[in-house]
Design an enzyme around this catalytic site. Sequence first.
Site, PDB file in Angstrom:
ATOM      1  CG  HIS A  45      -2.044  -1.003   1.082  1.00 32.81           C
ATOM      2  ND1 HIS A  45      -3.330  -0.663   0.755  1.00 32.81           N
ATOM      3  CD2 HIS A  45      -2.031  -2.346   1.180  1.00 32.81           C
ATOM      4  CE1 HIS A  45      -4.071  -1.747   0.680  1.00 32.81           C
ATOM      5  NE2 HIS A  45      -3.308  -2.792   0.940  1.00 32.81           N
ATOM      6  CG  ASP A  72       0.393   9.341   0.796  1.00 34.38           C
ATOM      7  OD1 ASP A  72       0.253   8.189   1.209  1.00 34.38           O
ATOM      8  OD2 ASP A  72      -0.276  10.308   1.214  1.00 34.38           O
TER       9      ASP A  72
HETATM   10  P1  ADQ Z   1      -2.647   6.056   4.978  1.00 40.79           P
HETATM   11  O1  ADQ Z   1      -1.229   6.494   5.106  1.00 40.79           O
HETATM   12  O2  ADQ Z   1      -3.369   5.866   6.245  1.00 40.79           O
HETATM   13  O3  ADQ Z   1      -2.787   4.742   4.090  1.00 40.79           O
HETATM   14  P2  ADQ Z   1      -4.605   7.488   3.190  1.00 40.79           P
HETATM   15  O4  ADQ Z   1      -4.525   6.848   1.864  1.00 40.79           O
HETATM   16  O5  ADQ Z   1      -4.815   8.949   3.146  1.00 40.79           O
HETATM   17  O6  ADQ Z   1      -3.346   7.235   4.100  1.00 40.79           O
HETATM   18  O7  ADQ Z   1      -5.827   6.861   3.930  1.00 40.79           O
HETATM   19  C1  ADQ Z   1      -6.343   7.338   5.127  1.00 40.79           C
HETATM   20  C2  ADQ Z   1      -7.751   6.784   5.304  1.00 40.79           C
HETATM   21  O8  ADQ Z   1      -8.142   6.887   6.660  1.00 40.79           O
HETATM   22  C3  ADQ Z   1      -8.768   7.527   4.468  1.00 40.79           C
HETATM   23  O9  ADQ Z   1      -9.741   6.625   4.043  1.00 40.79           O
HETATM   24  C4  ADQ Z   1      -9.354   8.527   5.470  1.00 40.79           C
HETATM   25  O10 ADQ Z   1     -10.688   8.875   5.200  1.00 40.79           O
HETATM   26  C5  ADQ Z   1      -9.264   7.750   6.768  1.00 40.79           C
HETATM   27  N1  ADQ Z   1      -9.023   8.641   7.906  1.00 40.79           N
HETATM   28  C6  ADQ Z   1      -7.980   9.480   8.062  1.00 40.79           C
HETATM   29  N2  ADQ Z   1      -8.060  10.130   9.233  1.00 40.79           N
HETATM   30  C7  ADQ Z   1      -9.189   9.700   9.824  1.00 40.79           C
HETATM   31  C8  ADQ Z   1      -9.832   9.995  11.058  1.00 40.79           C
HETATM   32  N3  ADQ Z   1      -9.332  10.870  11.918  1.00 40.79           N
HETATM   33  N4  ADQ Z   1     -10.960   9.339  11.343  1.00 40.79           N
HETATM   34  C9  ADQ Z   1     -11.477   8.441  10.483  1.00 40.79           C
HETATM   35  N5  ADQ Z   1     -10.931   8.112   9.306  1.00 40.79           N
HETATM   36  C10 ADQ Z   1      -9.785   8.736   8.977  1.00 40.79           C
HETATM   37  C11 ADQ Z   1      -1.895   3.795   3.438  1.00 40.79           C
HETATM   38  C12 ADQ Z   1      -0.851   4.437   2.522  1.00 40.79           C
HETATM   39  C13 ADQ Z   1      -1.534   5.310   1.486  1.00 40.79           C
HETATM   40  C14 ADQ Z   1      -2.555   4.485   0.692  1.00 40.79           C
HETATM   41  C15 ADQ Z   1      -3.485   3.740   1.638  1.00 40.79           C
HETATM   42  C16 ADQ Z   1      -4.403   2.771   0.893  1.00 40.79           C
HETATM   43  O11 ADQ Z   1       0.084   5.198   3.279  1.00 40.79           O
HETATM   44  O12 ADQ Z   1      -0.590   5.872   0.602  1.00 40.79           O
HETATM   45  O13 ADQ Z   1      -3.347   5.336  -0.109  1.00 40.79           O
HETATM   46  O14 ADQ Z   1      -2.749   2.981   2.604  1.00 40.79           O
HETATM   47  O15 ADQ Z   1      -3.729   1.933   0.035  1.00 40.79           O
END
Ligand code: ADQ
Length: 465
Positions: free
Chosen positions: A144, A351
């Site tokens: 991921h 990311d």
């Molecule tokens: P993350 O680094 O966690 O994921 P991201 O892709 O932005 O980053 O996903 C975060 C998820 O968590 C989003 O669905 C968001 O809505 C949710 N989220 C964030 N803060 C929240 C909160 N306070 N309360 C509830 N929900 C929250 C890792 C990788 C990324 C990749 C994803 C998926 O680092 O690059 O996109 O996996 O493959």
Amino acid sequence: MPSGKASAGGLAVAVQDALNDSNGIWLGWNGQQITDSEAPEFEQAYSQGIDYITCPLTHQQYAQYYCGFANKVLWPAMHHRDDLIEYDAEEYKTYQKVNRLFAQKLKQLAQPEDLIWVHDYHFFSVARYCRELGMQNKIGFFLHIPFASLNIWHKIPVARELIQDLSQYDVIGLQTQIDQNACMQTCLNLLEAQKIQSNSISYKKRQILIKSYPIGVQPELIQKQAQQDLATSSVFNFEEIPRQKTIIGVDRIDYSKGLLERFNAFATFLETSPEYHGLVRHLQVAIPSRTDIPAYQRLYQRFKTKLELINEEFAHEDWRPVDCCYDTVQHHNLMHIYRHSDICWISSLRDGMNLVAKEYIAAQDPENPGVLILSKYAGAAEQMSQALIVDPQDRAAMMDALKMALEMSKAERINRYQQLIEGLTSSDLTHWRNNFLDDLEKIPTLLMKPQRLLQDNYQSIYQVL
Ligand code: ADQ
């Protein structure tokens, strides 16, 4: 990753959504820790259409495997923060042990024809142990996060061994074309494998597919959630303030997300554009993450201080330029927040994908959509070129993009949105899952003899879909 309860991680959100649609089983860590003298026991639970089989980690496993090798070597390395790599041979041994324990549990559970889908950097070596246990199942791996370039891999003392373990998977899935190329180059170099096609190699008489599968979201579902009326439960106040525009950021507090770069740019913007005082506010949902790791503790303090300084310097009686929520927010609440925000600002320094970028666009009102400012270093930028693409390290460019977003005409916003939403719909979460699983099913079966079986009386972690 903790499972069976709300989690802010993108991996959890994406995989749980995909599991909802299948008869798969989720195996993983339950988020709990036990003493080192206790034997972790698996528990089975059924929640919202998904079977969860989870277990705790011992304190030692948590410290050495999770906080140690996974998050002090692999995470910084894959995010090109080699300055933060802290390698420790004991921690690597525990990483391997935990991967082996997972494989042993998998051996107990999987039928010979089951497809096994392993997720993320905590499990580079699971397939190696599955093979040692004689398992001939097709095993896929999806990373991921970004795949580091070869020069960074050279800085990990056990790089060659890890890449050899990785070569025991049948399909290696990456988020972007850039990651696919980096993985291909690293495998060719460290394994001396042979390239047989642009996306596959041959190594020790096995074919391994190395391919990008950009993760998506569920745009229709998000659109519905975003439209729900949440007058009483919203985290931020969205009552109409004429002419005031709202910027939203949603990130785990992680050094890969470029939070300080963004708030520094916002502060400089306020300093140099007094005409915007009272007219723009930056809301942030910033959940603390990996708080047992010193680099994360330091960042959390610096981030909080930065926000306080901005408010101290610029706020006046009826205007606070920055507001932050440090809690988990319910998914539909978050979609509602996206819809009511004029701008979403993503500043990742590196990311894998960044699901927030995709969720924000999916949640918009098609008649009056907001603007996405997106870092060129987020995987999403490869697919979402109609966003305002920025380099978060270039403060002047960030400020220019913010001004452009604040002043963009409705016609241009709609035009950009239409192209972005079309891309999200044609490459959604279902496509991601189906493309990966189709390739895994199609790949030629392993031609290897079962090796001696090890006793499988351990508890372990992994995910099967
Ligand atoms: P993350 O680094 O966690 O994921 P991201 O892709 O932005 O980053 O996903 C975060 C998820 O968590 C989003 O669905 C968001 O809505 C949710 N989220 C964030 N803060 C929240 C909160 N306070 N309360 C509830 N929900 C929250 C890792 C990788 C990324 C990749 C994803 C998926 O680092 O690059 O996109 O996996 O493959």
